[in-house]
Design an enzyme around this catalytic site. Structure first.
Site, short mmCIF file in Angstrom:
data_model
loop_
_atom_site.label_atom_id
_atom_site.label_comp_id
_atom_site.label_asym_id
_atom_site.label_seq_id
_atom_site.Cartn_x
_atom_site.Cartn_y
_atom_site.Cartn_z
N ARG A 1 0.81 -1.22 0.00
CA ARG A 1 0.00 0.00 0.00
C ARG A 1 0.85 1.27 0.00
O ARG A 1 0.39 2.33 -0.41
CB ARG A 1 -1.00 -0.03 1.16
CG ARG A 1 -2.09 -1.08 0.95
CD ARG A 1 -3.11 -1.06 2.07
NE ARG A 1 -2.57 -1.41 3.36
CZ ARG A 1 -2.35 -2.65 3.78
NH1 ARG A 1 -2.66 -3.67 3.01
NH2 ARG A 1 -1.84 -2.89 4.97
N GLU B 1 2.17 -6.03 13.66
CA GLU B 1 1.05 -6.08 14.60
C GLU B 1 0.42 -7.47 14.55
O GLU B 1 -0.11 -7.96 15.51
CB GLU B 1 0.03 -4.99 14.24
CG GLU B 1 -1.06 -4.79 15.27
CD GLU B 1 -2.16 -3.86 14.80
OE1 GLU B 1 -2.09 -3.37 13.68
OE2 GLU B 1 -3.10 -3.66 15.59
P1 AMP Z 1 3.70 -2.18 12.08
O1 AMP Z 1 4.99 -2.78 11.63
O2 AMP Z 1 3.10 -2.89 13.24
O3 AMP Z 1 3.84 -0.68 12.31
O4 AMP Z 1 2.64 -2.38 10.91
C1 AMP Z 1 2.66 -1.57 9.82
C2 AMP Z 1 2.40 -2.33 8.54
O5 AMP Z 1 1.33 -3.25 8.67
C3 AMP Z 1 1.98 -1.37 7.46
O6 AMP Z 1 2.53 -1.82 6.22
C4 AMP Z 1 0.48 -1.44 7.45
O7 AMP Z 1 -0.01 -1.40 6.14
C5 AMP Z 1 0.14 -2.77 8.10
N1 AMP Z 1 -0.82 -2.64 9.18
C6 AMP Z 1 -0.60 -2.87 10.51
N2 AMP Z 1 -1.69 -2.72 11.24
C7 AMP Z 1 -2.66 -2.35 10.37
C8 AMP Z 1 -4.04 -2.03 10.51
N3 AMP Z 1 -4.65 -2.05 11.71
N4 AMP Z 1 -4.72 -1.69 9.40
C9 AMP Z 1 -4.13 -1.67 8.19
N5 AMP Z 1 -2.84 -1.96 7.99
C10 AMP Z 1 -2.10 -2.31 9.06
#
Ligand code: AMP
Length: 170
Positions: A59, A96
């Site tokens: 994205r 996450e």
């Molecule tokens: P993080 O590494 O935990 O900061 O997660 C970020 C990545 O996971 C990004 O590429 C986001 O597109 C995706 N992502 C994590 N949590 C979400 C969420 N609740 N909704 C959409 N995309 C998420």
């Protein structure tokens, strides 16, 4: 303009307990798409020339490319393991909702280049942190990580040792 109205909450995707922030309605709205790209490019510090914008698969590619065009910068894709065709540096990271590996071409960045990192969502910060490390290993300087939105309750910002900017906070 209220872009929040164009971001849809999808409960329990891709796993139970996760509220997925779906930006596809925003991407589908011609006016909102251009507005977001303009606003995100405007978040960049004016005193530094950004040489390259990184978009994080998948994205982050869409608005990352549009931001690069606005900043007269090049674009670098950071991709999931096994997708980039030439020699890569790799980094594993926690999400996450899981674990993954991100890769960058070894020749994507020249030492001393100023880099802007873009993705749609900052959640725990694991992804962006891994990308910052990939940039630094190649001698690049991370000027800013920018996002459409930050999920403040996950404190992702605390894991990043660079400026963080975003259009929305949840
Ligand atoms: P993080 O590494 O935990 O900061 O997660 C970020 C990545 O996971 C990004 O590429 C986001 O597109 C995706 N992502 C994590 N949590 C979400 C969420 N609740 N909704 C959409 N995309 C998420």
């Amino acid at each position: 303009m209220n872009i929040q109205e164009l971001i849809r909450d999808i409960p329990d995707f891709p796993k139970p307990g996760i509220i997925f922030k779906d930006i596809t309605p925003l991407l589908a709205d011609a006016y909102a798409l251009v507005y977001c790209a303009d606003q995100l490019a405007g978040l960049c510090p004016a005193h530094v020339k950004i040489d390259k914008v990184i978009g994080i698969e998948a994205r982050g590619f869409i608005l990352g490319g549009m931001i690069a065009q606005r900043l007269n910068a090049g674009f670098i894709p950071v991709r999931k393991k096994g997708k980039l065709p030439s020699k890569v540096n790799s980094k594993s990271y926690g999400l996450e909702y899981g674990e993954d590996v991100l890769e960058i071409h070894k020749d994507a960045i020249k030492a001393g280049e100023h880099i802007l990192i873009h993705d749609d969502v900052l959640a725990t910060g694991g992804t962006a942190k891994a990308v910052c490390e990939l940039v630094e290993e190649l001698g690049g300087i991370v000027v800013q990580c920018n996002f459409i939105m930050e999920l403040d309750f996950l404190n992702g910002k605390d894991r990043l040792q660079t400026t963080v900017a975003s259009l929305l906070n949840y």
